[in-house]
Design a protein around this motif. Structure first.
Motif, PDB file in Angstrom:
ATOM      1  N   ALA A 155       0.827  -1.203   0.000  1.00 15.08           N
ATOM      2  CA  ALA A 155       0.000   0.000   0.000  1.00 15.08           C
ATOM      3  C   ALA A 155       0.860   1.251   0.000  1.00 15.08           C
ATOM      4  CB  ALA A 155      -0.932  -0.017   1.206  1.00 15.08           C
ATOM      5  N   ASP A 156       1.946   1.258   0.760  1.00 10.74           N
ATOM      6  CA  ASP A 156       2.849   2.413   0.764  1.00 10.74           C
ATOM      7  C   ASP A 156       3.485   2.620  -0.611  1.00 10.74           C
ATOM      8  OD1 ASP A 156       2.300   2.925   3.433  1.00 10.74           O
ATOM      9  OD2 ASP A 156       4.084   1.880   4.182  1.00 10.74           O
ATOM     10  N   HIS A 157       3.839   1.519  -1.245  1.00  7.58           N
ATOM     11  CA  HIS A 157       4.399   1.588  -2.600  1.00  7.58           C
ATOM     12  C   HIS A 157       3.380   2.209  -3.562  1.00  7.58           C
ATOM     13  CE1 HIS A 157       7.042   0.065  -5.889  1.00  7.58           C
ATOM     14  NE2 HIS A 157       5.894  -0.052  -6.544  1.00  7.58           N
ATOM     15  N   ALA A 158       2.117   1.771  -3.460  1.00  9.62           N
ATOM     16  CA  ALA A 158       1.070   2.293  -4.335  1.00  9.62           C
ATOM     17  C   ALA A 158       0.806   3.770  -4.060  1.00  9.62           C
ATOM     18  CB  ALA A 158      -0.216   1.488  -4.153  1.00  9.62           C
ATOM     19  N   ILE A 159       0.818   4.161  -2.791  1.00  9.16           N
ATOM     20  CA  ILE A 159       0.615   5.572  -2.449  1.00  9.16           C
ATOM     21  C   ILE A 159       1.743   6.419  -3.031  1.00  9.16           C
ATOM     22  CG2 ILE A 159       0.655   7.218  -0.533  1.00  9.16           C
ATOM     23  CD1 ILE A 159      -0.888   5.099   1.116  1.00  9.16           C
ATOM     24  N   GLY A 160       2.977   5.978  -2.829  1.00 10.69           N
ATOM     25  CA  GLY A 160       4.105   6.740  -3.345  1.00 10.69           C
ATOM     26  C   GLY A 160       4.115   6.828  -4.857  1.00 10.69           C
ATOM     27  N   ARG A 161       3.653   5.790  -5.498  1.00  9.46           N
ATOM     28  CA  ARG A 161       3.704   5.731  -6.965  1.00  9.46           C
ATOM     29  C   ARG A 161       2.542   6.477  -7.618  1.00  9.46           C
ATOM     30  NH1 ARG A 161       6.307   1.282 -10.358  1.00  9.46           N
ATOM     31  NH2 ARG A 161       6.174   2.201 -12.416  1.00  9.46           N
ATOM     32  N   HIS A 162       1.345   6.368  -7.021  1.00  6.62           N
ATOM     33  CA  HIS A 162       0.148   6.853  -7.714  1.00  6.62           C
ATOM     34  C   HIS A 162      -0.655   7.915  -6.979  1.00  6.62           C
ATOM     35  CE1 HIS A 162       0.759   3.802 -10.693  1.00  6.62           C
ATOM     36  NE2 HIS A 162       0.651   2.842  -9.808  1.00  6.62           N
ATOM     37  N   HIS A 163      -0.747   7.827  -5.684  1.00  7.08           N
ATOM     38  CA  HIS A 163      -1.658   8.700  -4.944  1.00  7.08           C
ATOM     39  C   HIS A 163      -0.945   9.297  -3.730  1.00  7.08           C
ATOM     40  CE1 HIS A 163      -4.733   7.037  -7.545  1.00  7.08           C
ATOM     41  NE2 HIS A 163      -4.441   5.822  -7.131  1.00  7.08           N
ATOM     42  N   PRO A 164       0.101  10.099  -3.971  1.00  7.11           N
ATOM     43  CA  PRO A 164       0.937  10.581  -2.869  1.00  7.11           C
ATOM     44  C   PRO A 164       0.186  11.423  -1.854  1.00  7.11           C
ATOM     45  CG  PRO A 164       1.481  11.701  -4.928  1.00  7.11           C
ATOM     46  CD  PRO A 164       0.598  10.561  -5.285  1.00  7.11           C
TER      47      PRO A 164
END
Length: 487
Positions: free
Chosen positions: A205-214
């Motif tokens: 989830a942290d990876h997805a936040i950093g990549r797409h929805h900061p």
């Protein structure tokens, strides 16, 4: 020994490094005689890749995965998924590889990903290969979607491998090189949740936040904010599909991205005769993924994402469920807002038009289109002429002229803006009969129909003389259309 690409091709292995539990190191199978069929020159340049170098033997080896830069670590990604409603705990890239990530000219991180590069341990009995036709379908349709302004993975190249692929008959094999914001899917989260490792789920989830929805990182509940962002992105995406008549065909949870990009153009097609029950996929026997069901399926898929995220949303499961359900309820109003805004634009009507006026007008039009099996792309483009005073091109598409004329009178009274309509109603889409014509010819080595189709759909709103056949519906003898996954 293969020659390595020049050092200017830099591929990062961030996904493999940060999420090794979801990344199986693997190598592409050999391509005995790689030959370039299609290269997206503008996309290559935007990625900082030299198109001329990509055409060389060394460049082709990169595009089929048999030669990658030093330090790159190709991986098959692990994910789960609901396929036609049935849960499969271990799917993954059965015939695909993530070569790595690169940074484009705008500073955005992009995945470079292969499809048809050979069997992996996720292949589940498949051969891991792909044929020229289905890979060119993804190339054509994804680039058409991009030109229509719809978020999508992009196609960089299709390379024939020189290896035959057995389907119903022997077909020439190919590898598709595609580009995406990432290949994180709802199924990625389902896989992580199924491991029972909450820290893995959190890292994903942290990876997805950093990549797409900061922006979610600063929220009071960052993982609920991540879910909110995915709900919003998917509501907007599916509304855009519906507005252009795109039928994805296989909306499994492993085919829904966290980024909100369209992915996996298997049995996809565009509507011709408007019918909400339209199904093109040969394997969708129950019509689960029919055109009109796509918003409902998207919402169902998002519910599966919510289930996967529950341990991160709140330590108290009941509280987590309550919060997730509240968030999921955003989908329908968000979808309705996006679809209504898009339909107002297609009809040339102002955004501030009262819903009490707009909604019955739109509903009546869709009922008329469906009752008379009207080609929706042709109709909406012809409606621009009607706004200029010539309704005959639109009227010629209908049988029930009395009902249409009544609708046109009410619509014209709202003073639609014709030029604005032409900017959102395409002349050219990948017509199904033309797609098949191009793929069949390319399979036999004739690329002229492919190039003609790509030229038309690359500028879908600009009507050009000499391209009339690309705007015309399928001839009557084309018959009922069916599409196939290509595996």
């Amino acid at each position: 020994m293969s020659v390595a690409p020049p050092p200017t091709v830099a591929l990062d292995d961030r996904f493999a490094r940060e999420l090794p539990e979801l990344a199986l190191p693997w190598q592409a199978e050999d391509a005995p005689d790689p030959r370039l069929i299609a290269l997206n020159v503008p996309l290559a340049a935007g990625l900082g890749l030299d198109p001329d170098w990509l055409r060389t033997p060394e460049g082709l080896r990169l595009l089929v995965g048999t030669s990658v830069p030093d330090g790159a670590r190709p991986v098959a990604q692990a994910y789960a998924g609901h396929q036609f409603g049935g849960y499969s705990p271990r799917l993954g890239d059965g015939r695909a590889l993530l070569l790595g990530e690169l940074v484009d000219g705008d500073g955005r991180v992009r995945d470079l990903h292969l499809k048809g590069s050979g069997r992996t341990p996720f292949a589940r009995g498949g051969d891991g290969l792909a044929a020229v036709g289905p890979m060119l379908r993804e190339y054509v349709v994804s680039e058409a979607m991009h030109a229509l302004g719809i978020p999508t993975t992009r196609s960089l190249a299709v390379v024939a491998t020189g290896r035959p692929v057995r389907r119903e008959t022997l077909l020439p094999g190919a590898v598709l090189a595609r580009v995406a914001s990432s290949h994180l899917r709802v199924g990625s989260f389902q896989y992580a949740r199924a491991t029972g490792d909450v820290e893995l789920l959190r890292r994903l989830a942290d990876h997805a936040i950093g990549r797409h929805h900061p922006g979610a990182a600063d929220a009071e509940r960052p993982y609920l904010a991540l879910f909110d962002a995915v709900v919003d992105a998917q509501a907007s995406l599916v509304a855009r599909w519906m507005l252009v008549g795109f039928v994805h065909g296989v909306m499994n949870t492993d085919n829904m991205t966290i980024s909100g990009e369209t992915i996996d153009y298997g049995p996809c097609a565009f509507l011709e005769a408007f019918d909400t029950a339209t199904v093109y996929s040969s394997i969708d026997h129950g019509g689960r993924y029919a055109y009109g069901n796509q918003p409902l399926v998207a919402e169902w898929n998002l519910a599966r994402l919510a289930e996967a995220l529950l341990p991160l949303i709140d330590d108290d499961e009941e509280r987590a469920i309550t919060l997730a359900v509240e968030s999921l309820r955003r989908f329908r109003p968000q979808y309705d807002v996006a679809w209504s805004a898009g339909m107002r634009a297609k009809l040339g009507l102002p955004a501030e038009l009262d819903d009490a006026v707009f909604s019955p007008l739109a509903d009546e039009l869709l009922a008329l289109l469906e009752a008379d099996h009207v080609d929706s792309t042709s109709f909406f483009r012809a409606l621009g002429s009607a706004a200029r005073g010539d309704a005959e091109p639109a009227r010629l598409l209908f049988l029930d002229l009395a009902s249409l004329d009544g609708w046109l009178e009410r619509w014209r009274a709202l003073e639609p803006e014709a030029d604005a309509m032409d900017r959102v109603n395409p002349v050219y889409i990948p017509r199904n009969h033309l797609v098949e014509e191009a793929l069949d010819a390319a399979t036999e080595g004739d690329l002229e129909p492919l190039h003609g189709l790509l030229d038309a759909v690359a500028a879908p709103y600009d009507e050009r003389p000499g391209l009339e056949r690309y705007a015309a519906p399928a001839p009557p003898d084309f018959g009922a259309y069916r599409t196939f996954c290509g595996t």
